[in-house]
Design an enzyme around this catalytic site. Sequence first.
Site, mmCIF file in Angstrom:
data_model
loop_
_atom_site.group_PDB
_atom_site.id
_atom_site.type_symbol
_atom_site.label_atom_id
_atom_site.label_comp_id
_atom_site.label_asym_id
_atom_site.label_seq_id
_atom_site.Cartn_x
_atom_site.Cartn_y
_atom_site.Cartn_z
ATOM 1 N N LYS A 1 0.856 -1.320 0.057
ATOM 2 C CA LYS A 1 -0.011 0.241 -0.381
ATOM 3 C C LYS A 1 0.866 1.335 0.214
ATOM 4 C CE LYS A 1 -2.559 -1.329 3.944
ATOM 5 N NZ LYS A 1 -1.423 -2.732 4.094
ATOM 6 N N ARG B 1 11.380 -8.563 5.565
ATOM 7 C CA ARG B 1 11.237 -7.424 5.511
ATOM 8 C C ARG B 1 12.538 -7.217 6.694
ATOM 9 N NH1 ARG B 1 6.544 -3.386 5.012
ATOM 10 N NH2 ARG B 1 6.321 -5.005 7.107
ATOM 11 N N ARG C 1 11.981 -6.239 12.175
ATOM 12 C CA ARG C 1 11.163 -5.289 13.091
ATOM 13 C C ARG C 1 10.305 -6.555 14.274
ATOM 14 N NH1 ARG C 1 7.678 -0.701 10.772
ATOM 15 N NH2 ARG C 1 6.398 -2.117 10.200
ATOM 16 N N ARG D 1 -1.704 -9.866 13.255
ATOM 17 C CA ARG D 1 -1.887 -8.858 12.457
ATOM 18 C C ARG D 1 -2.996 -8.965 11.859
ATOM 19 N NH1 ARG D 1 3.690 -6.111 10.173
ATOM 20 N NH2 ARG D 1 2.114 -4.381 9.153
#
Length: 224
Positions: A13, A127, A161, A172
């Site tokens: 996004k 990531r 992270r 999530r």
Amino acid sequence: MRIVMVGLPGAGKGTQAAYLADNLSVPRISTGDMFRVNISRGTELGRRAQDYMRAGQLVPDEITIGMAKSRMDQSDTADGFLLDGFPRNEHQAEALDRLLKDNGVSLDAVLDLQIPREEAVRRVAGRRLCRTDDSHVFHMTYNPPRSAGLCDLCGGELYQRQDDTEHTVRSRLDVYDRATEPLIAYYRARNLLVRISALGPVAEITQRSMDALRQHSASDRPVS
């Protein structure tokens, strides 16, 4: 055009919002940017949000809605905007409708970037960010660093992270299902939903999005 962007974590996004906003010549309004600006400027909304964040609590919808209203009232949004990260739930969507109605305008489309659930997990869990500059982002599968654990651009240490671990990503996604799926139904019922595949090269996804938005704006029917 006035557009809302939605999609699973990892759907791209942020990347697409930046490209689409540039193509459409409208400002990108992201929730993250709104919070950073309000907190850094010490606004009343920023101070209230920071109090909740420091206490480890969710920021109430009313504060987020207030920030969105303040941002959308700025002069650069006169010809449109692209919202990235707001609204996140049906209550925020209803508030957005009221804000726009007060200004005599309405949404043109809600762009839903679609990827398979397991692809979302792979994208986010793979990531890695640079500790020296977190704008330097790598991916262990799609864009691995030349030297393991080191940033190609500055040599900084790469890290994952805490909210990018596989376990956290799956949590999530569950939160997304509970809060955002009703939002999808809300916009589908209003004939605003435009759904596209977010798989493939970035430029192709951007072009796919632009084509779908043009088709939607020229039609009374939603694009699926």
